[in-house]
Write a protein that holds these residues in place. Sequence first.
Motif, mmCIF file in Angstrom:
data_model
loop_
_atom_site.group_PDB
_atom_site.id
_atom_site.type_symbol
_atom_site.label_atom_id
_atom_site.label_comp_id
_atom_site.label_asym_id
_atom_site.label_seq_id
_atom_site.Cartn_x
_atom_site.Cartn_y
_atom_site.Cartn_z
ATOM 1 N N TRP A 117 -49.708 -47.703 -43.892
ATOM 2 C CA TRP A 117 -50.550 -48.908 -43.962
ATOM 3 C C TRP A 117 -50.063 -50.234 -43.304
ATOM 4 O O TRP A 117 -48.799 -50.454 -43.457
ATOM 5 N N VAL A 153 -55.211 -52.402 -43.017
ATOM 6 C CA VAL A 153 -55.221 -52.543 -44.395
ATOM 7 C C VAL A 153 -55.939 -54.203 -44.502
ATOM 8 O O VAL A 153 -55.316 -55.191 -43.902
ATOM 9 N N GLY A 156 -58.401 -57.765 -50.286
ATOM 10 C CA GLY A 156 -58.824 -56.836 -51.181
ATOM 11 C C GLY A 156 -60.364 -56.737 -51.121
ATOM 12 O O GLY A 156 -61.143 -56.951 -49.999
ATOM 13 N N ALA A 174 -60.974 -53.549 -48.127
ATOM 14 C CA ALA A 174 -59.617 -52.821 -48.523
ATOM 15 C C ALA A 174 -59.941 -51.255 -48.756
ATOM 16 O O ALA A 174 -58.945 -50.589 -48.647
ATOM 17 N N LEU A 220 -57.822 -46.989 -47.978
ATOM 18 C CA LEU A 220 -57.896 -45.836 -49.007
ATOM 19 C C LEU A 220 -58.805 -44.500 -48.579
ATOM 20 O O LEU A 220 -58.233 -43.622 -48.276
ATOM 21 N N ARG A 230 -49.124 -54.455 -55.997
ATOM 22 C CA ARG A 230 -50.669 -54.406 -56.179
ATOM 23 C C ARG A 230 -51.055 -52.900 -56.295
ATOM 24 O O ARG A 230 -50.493 -52.005 -56.200
ATOM 25 N N GLY A 269 -53.168 -50.923 -55.282
ATOM 26 C CA GLY A 269 -53.785 -49.741 -54.211
ATOM 27 C C GLY A 269 -52.784 -48.199 -54.270
ATOM 28 O O GLY A 269 -53.489 -47.461 -54.262
ATOM 29 N N HIS A 316 -54.430 -46.404 -57.072
ATOM 30 C CA HIS A 316 -55.906 -45.845 -56.615
ATOM 31 C C HIS A 316 -55.673 -44.920 -55.816
ATOM 32 O O HIS A 316 -56.373 -43.827 -55.893
#
Length: 227
Positions: free
Chosen positions: A62, A90, A94, A98, A102, A133, A135, A138
């Motif tokens: 990323w 990335v 957010g 963002a 993903l 963070r 990410g 998730h």
Amino acid sequence: MAYLYDTFRLLGSRPLRALWDLDVGGVHHVPRRTGAIVAANHLSVCDEYFLMSAVPRRMTFWAKEEYFTGTGASGAGMRLLMRGLGAIPVQRAGGREALAALAAALPVLRGGGLVCVYPEGTRSPDGRLYRGRTGVAHLAMAAGVPVVPVGITGTDRVQPIGRRLPAWERGAVSIRFGAPLPPPPAPEGSPLRSAREFTAAVMDAVQGLSGLPYVDMFAPPRARTAA
């Protein structure tokens, strides 16, 4: 196609390891054939190259979106580099933007590949470890893959923030890989709480591997603009 990645692995990895006394430990924790997230602390723009030298498999990184949107000759060169390395842009602010990172990483992980992320979201401004963070959590939950924590030290001396080229003096760089952390199960309550708890566990493992002092706050904005 990550043609520059393969070229670096072939021609640049061995000289880099020798020049800066790269010391690698625990790389056996990185799965050989299955998908996983490699989550490391971030000290220098050269972290990617040391990680590429340490891991015997190709990784997808990323990278901040600004690397793909620069103007002029330098911006074009950076875009060429990022695309040649197969990096995923990335959006660090957010939100919905963002989510594209993903979405782009999921096929890589589900196909048995490795994705490398820096949970801090930017380089450390002072050599300490900052709060991660969510990410990484998730992504782990969505792909159903483990997270391999990584502690890096010494790269901030090789190429400090603001320095365009690395220092050519010999120096030691250490990379330590920890045991994979299985993805958290589907949360019964708040998914955000589960993501935060898992991210905290990842950062705790990274802190133990790196030995860096931990700061329980996000890296300051001035570091984000420089990363």
